[in-house]
Write an enzyme that holds these catalytic residues in place. Structure first.
Site, PDB file in Angstrom:
ATOM      1  N   ARG A   1       0.826  -1.217   0.000  1.00 26.32           N
ATOM      2  CA  ARG A   1       0.000   0.000   0.000  1.00 26.32           C
ATOM      3  C   ARG A   1       0.858   1.264   0.000  1.00 26.32           C
ATOM      4  NH1 ARG A   1      -3.136  -0.070   4.962  1.00 26.32           N
ATOM      5  NH2 ARG A   1      -1.386  -1.301   5.647  1.00 26.32           N
TER       6      ARG A   1
ATOM      7  N   ASN B   1      -6.147  -2.782   2.530  1.00 26.18           N
ATOM      8  CA  ASN B   1      -6.125  -4.225   2.711  1.00 26.18           C
ATOM      9  C   ASN B   1      -7.548  -4.735   2.815  1.00 26.18           C
ATOM     10  OD1 ASN B   1      -3.338  -4.402   2.740  1.00 26.18           O
ATOM     11  ND2 ASN B   1      -3.189  -4.343   4.964  1.00 26.18           N
TER      12      ASN B   1
END
Length: 89
Positions: A19, A37
């Site tokens: 990320r 996520n």
């Protein structure tokens, strides 16, 4: 032309800075949106930008950071979205 897509990235993509790497890449390519996520172990990415920038960002999504092991990237076209910057959740 501005385009918007949702990507679901699967493989070894959580706990490997995927990320934060996506955020750096998005900033480099002028992409807005987010990465988060999912409970499944996948990462969801929404990206908005011009078509050339999206194409470059997609290449990054397919490889991810060095420690990641991306197995699949599913892509879904979205209606144009309005985001300010790129964030991670």
């Amino acid at each position: 032309m501005v385009a918007a897509f949702k990507y679901t990235v699967s493989g070894y993509v959580q706990g490997v800075c995927y990320r934060s790497g996506a955020k750096r890449a998005a900033n480099e390519f002028g992409i807005t949106g987010y990465a988060k996520n999912l409970p499944s172990g996948d990462v969801e990415v929404v990206a908005c930008g011009d078509e050339q920038s999206i194409a470059e960002f997609e290449k990054w999504l397919a490889r991810g950071p060095a420690i990641a092991d991306v197995l699949d990237v599913r892509k879904e076209k979205l209606e144009k979205r309005g985001f300010h910057g790129f964030v991670t959740y």
